[in-house]
Scaffold this motif. Structure first.
Motif, PDB file in Angstrom:
ATOM      1  N   VAL A   1      16.555-116.104  47.250  1.00 55.90           N
ATOM      2  CA  VAL A   1      17.446-116.289  46.108  1.00 55.90           C
ATOM      3  C   VAL A   1      18.530-117.289  46.479  1.00 55.90           C
ATOM      4  O   VAL A   1      18.888-117.428  47.655  1.00 55.90           O
ATOM      5  CB  VAL A   1      18.061-114.935  45.680  1.00 55.90           C
ATOM      6  N   ASN A   2      19.017-118.029  45.485  1.00 56.71           N
ATOM      7  CA  ASN A   2      20.202-118.860  45.669  1.00 56.71           C
ATOM      8  C   ASN A   2      21.427-117.960  45.714  1.00 56.71           C
ATOM      9  O   ASN A   2      21.649-117.158  44.793  1.00 56.71           O
ATOM     10  CB  ASN A   2      20.333-119.834  44.501  1.00 56.71           C
ATOM     11  N   LEU A   3      22.221-118.075  46.766  1.00 54.48           N
ATOM     12  CA  LEU A   3      23.466-117.317  46.870  1.00 54.48           C
ATOM     13  C   LEU A   3      24.593-118.215  46.373  1.00 54.48           C
ATOM     14  O   LEU A   3      25.161-119.020  47.115  1.00 54.48           O
ATOM     15  CB  LEU A   3      23.690-116.847  48.299  1.00 54.48           C
ATOM     16  N   SER A   4      24.893-118.067  45.094  1.00 51.35           N
ATOM     17  CA  SER A   4      25.794-118.981  44.409  1.00 51.35           C
ATOM     18  C   SER A   4      27.254-118.629  44.681  1.00 51.35           C
ATOM     19  O   SER A   4      27.597-117.467  44.879  1.00 51.35           O
ATOM     20  CB  SER A   4      25.497-118.907  42.908  1.00 51.35           C
ATOM     21  N   GLY A   5      28.109-119.641  44.654  1.00 49.76           N
ATOM     22  CA  GLY A   5      29.538-119.419  44.831  1.00 49.76           C
ATOM     23  C   GLY A   5      30.258-120.587  45.476  1.00 49.76           C
ATOM     24  O   GLY A   5      31.340-120.969  45.041  1.00 49.76           O
ATOM     25  N   ALA A   6      29.657-121.175  46.525  1.00 47.57           N
ATOM     26  CA  ALA A   6      30.332-122.266  47.217  1.00 47.57           C
ATOM     27  C   ALA A   6      30.344-123.551  46.400  1.00 47.57           C
ATOM     28  O   ALA A   6      31.142-124.450  46.671  1.00 47.57           O
ATOM     29  CB  ALA A   6      29.679-122.514  48.574  1.00 47.57           C
TER      30      ALA A   6
END
Length: 341
Positions: A33-38
């Motif tokens: 999964v893409n760990l989004s936030g940065a």
């Protein structure tokens, strides 16, 4: 302060206790999964970490690893890690990426570093006088110097390089990968298609050149790369709608791009795909998962997206008070079988 000390201690303990696994290089299919936030708040540069943007932590990676995932794509912004083209990397931002890599390495998963910039830097496209092609090469050579070990780190050259022509992007990607190999990189490298990297538009012409044309003769002397495509299920395939096209249409799209990969001896990576949790869209997601399962043309995938700040985002895979999101039960169908893990 106390929480940060405990987190640092937990990471050190994990590094000492966990076996070193070469998750990016063992040849097994990637599923994650893409760990989004940065990549959040691109309009605020550099922005304030944990106010405007954030990085995932070890607990979040463990959460999804427990669901069967072995890879995470980490989107971040070029401008934050390199405030001036051809200049030094920002040490604070670089350390945040290093911390994410250390966390992933400690639990034996593959972390894919994704420059999430759409083929531009501060609004100027790669290949323009302001952002010459060599600037991207420079960035990746500097990142390579800081992430030399390819065991748990893969490189994703540029997210959805839509701000420059497909032919220009293919040449830029080739130059960048070749430069990394000359510098000794043995990393798995994701090479996104031009434009929005859409599987559905793989044969569509951008000028006189399609992605199918532009990447037909792409070459990696290390033969350790994947051609990255993205695919969403709404009517214009943008990933912005809450309605989805019929599953058969997505099955055909996935089959067509896989046929191209097989005929050109390429491997594909589905770097982004996601749907809201309504029944028609879950059926669409199931069609994409079924298309990848057991097909050797697909080397892996990362769903879009998860992240602690996604809130009510309809595509989110982040568990909530009700537990796992409905999309997760579909994604398990596309997980590598036990004998390939």
């Amino acid at each position: 302060m106390i929480k940060s000390l405990f987190s640092a201690a937990a990471l050190v303990l994990a590094l000492l206790c966990q076996p070193a696994l070469a998750a990016c290089l063992d040849g097994k299919p990637l599923a994650g999964v893409n760990l989004s936030g940065a990549e959040f708040a691109a309009e605020k540069l550099p922005g304030k970490v944990f106010t405007d943007y954030m990085y995932p932590d070890l607990d979040e990676m463990r959460l999804f690893q427990a669901m069967g995932m072995n890879a995470f794509r980490l989107p971040f912004l070029w401008e934050r890690v390199q405030p001036q083209l051809f200049g030094a990397l920002d040490q604070a931002e670089l350390q945040r990426i290093k911390d994410s890599v250390a966390a992933a390495s400690s639990i034996g998963v593959c972390l894919i570093l994704d420059v999430h910039n759409y083929g531009q830097y501060r609004g100027k496209p790669i290949g323009s006088p302001e952002v010459p092609r060599a600037a991207l090469v420079d960035l990746w050579q500097r990142l390579l110097a800081n992430f030399k070990d390819p065991a748990n780190v893969a490189f994703d050259l540029m997210n959805e390089p839509a701000k420059l022509p497909t032919a220009e992007w293919a040449a830029t990607a080739q130059e960048t990968l070749s430069a990394l190999r000359r510098k000794g990189s043995r990393h798995l490298i994701m090479v996104p298609g031009g434009g929005w990297s859409g599987a559905h538009s793989w044969y569509a012409k951008d000028g006189a050149v399609s992605n199918a044309d532009a990447f037909r003769f792409f070459h990696d002397p290390a033969d350790n790369y994947m051609i990255e495509v993205h695919q969403y299920a709404d009517a214009n395939f943008s990933g912005t709608g809450n309605d989805c096209v019929e599953p058969a249409r997505l099955s055909a799209i996935m089959a067509n791009v896989a046929l191209w990969a097989t005929s050109t001896r390429r491997r594909l990576f589905l770097g982004e795909f996601g749907v809201p949790a309504n029944q028609p869209c879950l059926a669409a997601l199931s069609a994409m998962a079924d298309a990848m399962k057991g097909n050797p043309a697909w080397g892996g995938w990362t769903y879009w997206a998860a992240g602690q700040w996604l809130g009510t985002y309809p595509f989110s895979l982040q568990p909530d008070s009700g537990g796992e999101r409905p999309q997760m039960s579909i994604l398990r169908k596309a997980m590598p079988s036990k004998d390939t893990q």
